[in-house]
Scaffold this motif. Structure first.
Motif, PDB file in Angstrom:
ATOM      1  N   TYR A  27      73.548   9.525  33.339  1.00 10.54           N
ATOM      2  CA  TYR A  27      72.694  10.641  33.710  1.00 10.54           C
ATOM      3  C   TYR A  27      73.201  11.157  35.049  1.00 10.54           C
ATOM      4  N   SER A  28      73.665  12.374  35.077  1.00  5.05           N
ATOM      5  CA  SER A  28      74.167  12.934  36.320  1.00  5.05           C
ATOM      6  C   SER A  28      73.920  14.435  36.329  1.00  5.05           C
ATOM      7  N   GLY A  29      73.797  14.978  37.511  1.00  8.25           N
ATOM      8  CA  GLY A  29      73.563  16.410  37.595  1.00  8.25           C
ATOM      9  C   GLY A  29      73.850  16.936  38.986  1.00  8.25           C
ATOM     10  N   ILE A  30      74.021  18.248  39.059  1.00  8.51           N
ATOM     11  CA  ILE A  30      74.206  18.934  40.340  1.00  8.51           C
ATOM     12  C   ILE A  30      73.080  19.943  40.496  1.00  8.51           C
ATOM     13  N   ILE A  31      72.370  19.819  41.603  1.00  8.24           N
ATOM     14  CA  ILE A  31      71.270  20.742  41.917  1.00  8.24           C
ATOM     15  C   ILE A  31      71.709  21.589  43.098  1.00  8.24           C
ATOM     16  N   GLU A  32      71.576  22.896  42.950  1.00  8.35           N
ATOM     17  CA  GLU A  32      71.963  23.820  44.016  1.00  8.35           C
ATOM     18  C   GLU A  32      70.799  24.739  44.339  1.00  8.35           C
ATOM     19  N   ASP A  33      70.328  24.670  45.585  1.00  6.56           N
ATOM     20  CA  ASP A  33      69.212  25.510  46.037  1.00  6.56           C
ATOM     21  C   ASP A  33      68.037  25.451  45.058  1.00  6.56           C
ATOM     22  N   ASN A  34      67.636  24.224  44.749  1.00  6.41           N
ATOM     23  CA  ASN A  34      66.462  23.947  43.914  1.00  6.41           C
ATOM     24  C   ASN A  34      66.625  24.362  42.454  1.00  6.41           C
ATOM     25  N   LYS A  35      67.864  24.525  42.013  1.00  7.71           N
ATOM     26  CA  LYS A  35      68.120  24.857  40.616  1.00  7.71           C
ATOM     27  C   LYS A  35      69.136  23.881  40.031  1.00  7.71           C
ATOM     28  N   LEU A  36      68.883  23.439  38.812  1.00  8.74           N
ATOM     29  CA  LEU A  36      69.813  22.558  38.122  1.00  8.74           C
ATOM     30  C   LEU A  36      70.929  23.405  37.529  1.00  8.74           C
ATOM     31  N   ILE A  37      72.149  23.218  38.013  1.00  8.57           N
ATOM     32  CA  ILE A  37      73.253  24.054  37.525  1.00  8.57           C
ATOM     33  C   ILE A  37      74.106  23.329  36.490  1.00  8.57           C
ATOM     34  N   SER A  38      74.012  21.993  36.436  1.00  9.09           N
ATOM     35  CA  SER A  38      74.777  21.250  35.438  1.00  9.09           C
ATOM     36  C   SER A  38      74.218  19.837  35.326  1.00  9.09           C
ATOM     37  N   GLU A  39      74.277  19.264  34.117  1.00  5.06           N
ATOM     38  CA  GLU A  39      73.804  17.899  33.946  1.00  5.06           C
ATOM     39  C   GLU A  39      74.541  17.216  32.807  1.00  5.06           C
ATOM     40  N   ILE A  40      74.543  15.891  32.856  1.00  7.51           N
ATOM     41  CA  ILE A  40      75.121  15.052  31.813  1.00  7.51           C
ATOM     42  C   ILE A  40      74.044  14.064  31.375  1.00  7.51           C
ATOM     43  N   LYS A  41      73.805  13.982  30.078  1.00  7.46           N
ATOM     44  CA  LYS A  41      72.879  13.006  29.514  1.00  7.46           C
ATOM     45  C   LYS A  41      73.527  12.468  28.240  1.00  7.46           C
ATOM     46  N   GLU A  42      74.341  11.438  28.386  1.00  7.89           N
ATOM     47  CA  GLU A  42      75.080  10.910  27.246  1.00  7.89           C
ATOM     48  C   GLU A  42      75.103   9.391  27.269  1.00  7.89           C
ATOM     49  N   GLU A  43      75.069   8.799  26.080  1.00 11.69           N
ATOM     50  CA  GLU A  43      75.187   7.351  25.965  1.00 11.69           C
ATOM     51  C   GLU A  43      76.648   6.991  25.717  1.00 11.69           C
ATOM     52  N   PHE A  44      77.146   6.039  26.476  1.00 15.52           N
ATOM     53  CA  PHE A  44      78.536   5.615  26.343  1.00 15.52           C
ATOM     54  C   PHE A  44      78.683   4.127  26.076  1.00 15.52           C
ATOM     55  N   GLY A  45      77.604   3.376  26.188  1.00 16.84           N
ATOM     56  CA  GLY A  45      77.658   1.959  25.887  1.00 16.84           C
ATOM     57  C   GLY A  45      78.692   1.233  26.723  1.00 16.84           C
ATOM     58  N   GLN A  46      79.543   0.428  26.045  1.00 20.65           N
ATOM     59  CA  GLN A  46      80.524  -0.399  26.735  1.00 20.65           C
ATOM     60  C   GLN A  46      81.613   0.419  27.437  1.00 20.65           C
TER      61      GLN A  46
END
Length: 210
Positions: free
Chosen positions: A14-33
């Motif tokens: 789970y990762s993301g970049i927030i710029e000036d109180n707005k979500l501009i990009s995110e990752i929500k992926e399962e990768f396991g091992q």
């Protein structure tokens, strides 16, 4: 202000970049091992996709546990090296806080992560996000006893299997913008002081004590 959020405390990135109180990009992926192999390249790709240079981040918020021992170390290592090498402020939050904040339920919130052998990592928060039970490694029976005193509650899981069933379960879908907005003003700490919060001994440490 740009903030980078990183959470590798489970089998998910789970990762993301927030710029000036707005979500501009995110990752929500399962990768396991394979999480250790893909976490950094995925984050780098997110930067490139949004044409952001690493030194253009103003703060890093990283989840430091509890959860997967290996997973926690992945995110912590990425965040610490990034923070130290580019002198970017860093702060930590718990996975249980992130889970609690992402729930839309206006009731008692009980984030739980399976810790095996009839234990979980758990905490309890009220409808105003105030901590009722601090994050801890706790027997399932003891947590359920504490939950029995609540009028109404929702149990939030981190999308990984639990050894024992709970009622009123909500699957975790991180609201990265909400998490970052809530913690964006939390004091920064020295990157060398950023360490995993396992809330229990590792199996190797437990073996040494027995």
């Amino acid at each position: 202000m740009r903030i980078l959020y990183i959470d590798t405390s489970s089998s998910y990135l789970y990762s993301g970049i927030i710029e000036d109180n707005k979500l501009i990009s995110e990752i929500k992926e399962e990768f396991g091992q394979s999480l250790s192999e893909v976490a950094l390249p995925k984050i780098v790709s997110m930067f490139k996709k949004n044409e952001i240079e690493p030194n253009q981040i103003d703060k890093i918020i990283v989840v430091n546990g509890p959860g997967s021992f290996t997973g926690i170390r992945i995110g912590i290592t990425i965040a610490k090296v990034y923070s130290w090498s580019l002198n970017i402020p860093i702060t930590t939050i718990t996975s249980l806080e992130a889970m609690m904040l992402s729930s839309e339920n206006n009731t008692y919130k009980v984030p739980v992560i399976d810790a095996r052998r009839n234990y979980v990592f758990g905490a309890i928060y009220d409808s105003e996000n105030r901590q009722i039970l601090q994050p801890q490694h706790i027997k399932i029976a003891d947590l359920k006893q504490k939950m029995s005193t609540l009028n109404e509650y929702i149990v939030i899981t981190n999308n990984e299997d639990l050894e024992e069933d709970f009622e009123n379960i909500e699957r975790y879908n991180p609201n990265i913008l909400k998490i970052v907005e809530y913690f964006k003003d939390k004091d920064a700490i020295n990157p060398h002081a950023v360490n995993p919060e396992y809330l229990k001994l590792t199996e190797a440490e437990e073996s040494k004590m027995n």
